[in-house]
Write a protein that holds these residues in place. Structure first.
Motif, mmCIF file in Angstrom:
data_model
loop_
_atom_site.group_PDB
_atom_site.id
_atom_site.type_symbol
_atom_site.label_atom_id
_atom_site.label_comp_id
_atom_site.label_asym_id
_atom_site.label_seq_id
_atom_site.Cartn_x
_atom_site.Cartn_y
_atom_site.Cartn_z
ATOM 1 N N ASP A 12 0.844 -1.201 0.000
ATOM 2 C CA ASP A 12 0.000 0.000 0.000
ATOM 3 C C ASP A 12 0.877 1.248 0.000
ATOM 4 O O ASP A 12 2.103 1.155 -0.134
ATOM 5 N N GLU A 13 0.245 2.412 0.181
ATOM 6 C CA GLU A 13 0.935 3.693 0.053
ATOM 7 C C GLU A 13 1.993 3.938 1.125
ATOM 8 O O GLU A 13 2.830 4.823 0.980
ATOM 9 N N THR A 14 1.951 3.174 2.204
ATOM 10 C CA THR A 14 2.911 3.398 3.297
ATOM 11 C C THR A 14 4.185 2.567 3.149
ATOM 12 O O THR A 14 5.132 2.749 3.920
ATOM 13 N N ASP A 15 4.227 1.683 2.173
ATOM 14 C CA ASP A 15 5.374 0.774 2.045
ATOM 15 C C ASP A 15 6.552 1.436 1.338
ATOM 16 O O ASP A 15 6.386 2.121 0.327
ATOM 17 N N ILE A 16 7.754 1.194 1.882
ATOM 18 C CA ILE A 16 8.996 1.639 1.238
ATOM 19 C C ILE A 16 9.430 0.553 0.262
ATOM 20 O O ILE A 16 9.598 -0.610 0.639
ATOM 21 N N LEU A 17 9.632 0.945 -1.001
ATOM 22 C CA LEU A 17 10.020 -0.013 -2.031
ATOM 23 C C LEU A 17 11.352 0.379 -2.643
ATOM 24 O O LEU A 17 11.680 1.560 -2.750
ATOM 25 N N VAL A 18 12.099 -0.630 -3.071
ATOM 26 C CA VAL A 18 13.363 -0.421 -3.765
ATOM 27 C C VAL A 18 13.265 -1.116 -5.115
ATOM 28 O O VAL A 18 12.886 -2.291 -5.185
ATOM 29 N N LEU A 19 13.569 -0.376 -6.175
ATOM 30 C CA LEU A 19 13.672 -1.007 -7.490
ATOM 31 C C LEU A 19 14.933 -1.871 -7.476
ATOM 32 O O LEU A 19 16.040 -1.351 -7.375
ATOM 33 N N TRP A 20 14.759 -3.195 -7.543
ATOM 34 C CA TRP A 20 15.844 -4.131 -7.253
ATOM 35 C C TRP A 20 16.651 -4.521 -8.486
ATOM 36 O O TRP A 20 17.843 -4.764 -8.408
ATOM 37 N N PHE A 50 10.949 8.355 7.879
ATOM 38 C CA PHE A 50 12.317 8.767 8.215
ATOM 39 C C PHE A 50 13.316 7.851 7.518
ATOM 40 O O PHE A 50 14.303 8.310 6.924
ATOM 41 N N VAL A 51 13.061 6.543 7.555
ATOM 42 C CA VAL A 51 13.936 5.582 6.880
ATOM 43 C C VAL A 51 13.922 5.848 5.369
ATOM 44 O O VAL A 51 14.964 5.787 4.715
ATOM 45 N N PHE A 52 12.748 6.164 4.820
ATOM 46 C CA PHE A 52 12.648 6.459 3.392
ATOM 47 C C PHE A 52 13.511 7.663 3.027
ATOM 48 O O PHE A 52 14.249 7.629 2.034
ATOM 49 N N GLN A 53 13.431 8.751 3.811
ATOM 50 C CA GLN A 53 14.223 9.946 3.510
ATOM 51 C C GLN A 53 15.716 9.638 3.594
ATOM 52 O O GLN A 53 16.508 10.107 2.761
ATOM 53 N N PHE A 54 16.109 8.839 4.565
ATOM 54 C CA PHE A 54 17.514 8.455 4.685
ATOM 55 C C PHE A 54 17.956 7.667 3.449
ATOM 56 O O PHE A 54 19.028 7.929 2.885
ATOM 57 N N LEU A 55 17.143 6.720 3.033
ATOM 58 C CA LEU A 55 17.500 5.911 1.858
ATOM 59 C C LEU A 55 17.484 6.743 0.581
ATOM 60 O O LEU A 55 18.249 6.478 -0.346
ATOM 61 N N ILE A 110 22.794 -2.471 1.309
ATOM 62 C CA ILE A 110 21.704 -1.831 2.053
ATOM 63 C C ILE A 110 21.759 -2.202 3.531
ATOM 64 O O ILE A 110 21.624 -1.343 4.411
ATOM 65 N N GLU A 111 21.967 -3.464 3.811
ATOM 66 C CA GLU A 111 21.916 -3.926 5.203
ATOM 67 C C GLU A 111 23.000 -3.288 6.075
ATOM 68 O O GLU A 111 22.804 -3.091 7.276
ATOM 69 N N ASN A 112 24.126 -2.934 5.475
ATOM 70 C CA ASN A 112 25.235 -2.414 6.273
ATOM 71 C C ASN A 112 25.332 -0.889 6.284
ATOM 72 O O ASN A 112 26.252 -0.326 6.884
ATOM 73 N N ILE A 113 24.401 -0.208 5.618
ATOM 74 C CA ILE A 113 24.351 1.252 5.737
ATOM 75 C C ILE A 113 23.974 1.613 7.169
ATOM 76 O O ILE A 113 23.092 0.998 7.776
ATOM 77 N N GLU A 114 24.638 2.626 7.712
ATOM 78 C CA GLU A 114 24.358 3.058 9.083
ATOM 79 C C GLU A 114 23.460 4.290 9.080
ATOM 80 O O GLU A 114 23.790 5.317 8.489
ATOM 81 N N ILE A 115 22.322 4.171 9.754
ATOM 82 C CA ILE A 115 21.334 5.237 9.809
ATOM 83 C C ILE A 115 21.392 5.921 11.173
ATOM 84 O O ILE A 115 21.616 5.252 12.193
#
Length: 376
Positions: A256-264, A298-303, A327-332
């Motif tokens: 839905d509209e709240t999900d963060i997606l990554v074009l993989w 917040f996570v979306f803006q960081f990514l 992605i997994e090792n990026i520090e937020i």
């Protein structure tokens, strides 16, 4: 916008009657006489303004076919791919490619400020695109451009119309400057919160998100009952290519509209998007937040800030795809929920203002185009 324009005393002319094609070529010495050179890619569609160029002083290499000199005040019309609608009014002297026409108005017939808008009229582009020859390298010839006919008003009317057309153009340019400022602010704040901040505690993304890859449903329909198959195209434009019928829902991943997606996968792998109501495409991944003290936006803006790093780290030569380890090792930054909300609100405010000014620009351009097409 409909204006009542009396054209009873306007006369039909050909473009060659009121313009001179200039051929100031200097194959041997042009590069030594001028620093700046202009490519077709530097020209914006349906804009007379030149806002960027290449510079030899900056170490940019000059194409051997760039030896045609253009002068301030000339019209620059690229004869290759005229359907791209890239015609500019030269604001400085420089060099361009041999296939760009350099046209100079004959001032005994024309008010120079009036005539540039002719080259962004619908009738002119219908004429030039209709004259295209060549399939590998589509282009039109000078003789076809020269034979374009249009109605020319007396010079006093040209002056009045020019004043109106440039006033509208000034509005668009001011709005574009506001838009550019907003986009710069957006980038500056991304850098401020996610790069310049050296004091906040940071945590690796793998501790707060899980990655879920999309999958292609067993059945996709071009139309009918169901929910959209959420490809990158649909997420960007809202244009639906495929429908997932109800019978295939249990084998698909709903978003839905709240999900963060990554074009993989693919050439734009690493692009961040928010979801829409539908089912996740096989080329996309959903990031699920595992910790309540991190807000999705917040996570979306960081990514979004990290997008270029993620894109540069894609793997695979045939079909690039995101490296999950990257992605997994990026520090937020680990901020309080209150501070996260404040940052989200600020970015949403910028986004809303950008959307508002883009709507204004679109409206202003439509108004300008309407007037241009009535005049020419």
């Amino acid at each position: 916008m409909e204006m009542k324009i009396d054209k009873s005393n306007w006369k039909t002319v050909k473009l060659i009657d009121v313009f001179t094609k200039k051929e100031e070529n200097d194959k041997e010495n042009a590069r030594n006489r001028f620093d700046r050179f202009l490519k077709v890619s530097h020209m914006d569609a349906e804009s007379l303004h030149i806002k960027r160029w290449s510079s030899q002083e900056n170490g940019e290499e000059l194409n051997p076919y760039f030896y045609k000199i253009f002068r301030k005040g000339q019209i620059l019309f690229p004869t290759r791919n005229p359907h791209l609608r890239r015609t500019a009014l030269a604001s400085f002297d420089g060099i361009t490619g041999e296939k760009t026409l350099t046209l100079e108005p004959k001032e005994e017939h024309l008010v120079p400020e009036y005539i540039p808008f002719l080259f962004h009229s619908e009738s002119f582009y219908v004429h030039t695109t209709g004259a295209i020859i060549g399939s590998t390298n589509p282009h039109c010839r000078w003789r076809d451009v020269a034979n374009y006919e249009f109605l020319l008003p007396p010079k006093d009317q040209q002056a009045k119309l020019a004043e109106l057309l440039w006033a509208m153009d000034d509005v668009i340019e001011m709005e574009n400057k506001v838009l550019e400022k907003l986009k710069k602010d957006d980038l500056a704040y991304l850098k401020h919160y996610f790069y310049d901040d050296k004091t906040s505690e940071r945590i690796k993304l793998k501790h707060i998100v899980s990655i879920k890859k999309g999958r292609k449903p067993p059945v996709l329909l071009e139309e009918g009952e169901g929910l959209p198959y959420c490809t990158a195209k649909y997420l960007r434009t809202g244009e639906i290519d495929s429908i997932v019928p109800k019978g295939a829902w249990d084998k698909s991943i709903k978003i839905d509209e709240t999900d963060i997606l990554v074009l993989w996968d693919g050439s734009n792998a690493g692009e961040m998007l928010f979801g829409k109501n539908g089912f996740l495409a096989s080329t996309m991944c959903r990031l699920n937040i595992k910790q309540d003290d991190f807000l999705k936006e917040f996570v979306f803006q960081f990514l979004r800030f990290k997008t270029n790093d993620i894109k540069r780290a894609t793997v695979g030569s045939a079909i690039p795809h995101v490296d999950p380890g990257m992605i997994e090792n990026i520090e937020i930054p680990k901020l309080s929920v209150k501070n996260q909300k404040a940052i989200i609100d600020m970015f949403n405010s910028i986004k809303n203002n950008i959307s508002l000014i883009e709507t204004k620009i679109s409206s202003s351009k439509a108004l300008q185009k309407s007037l241009i097409n009535q005049v020419f």
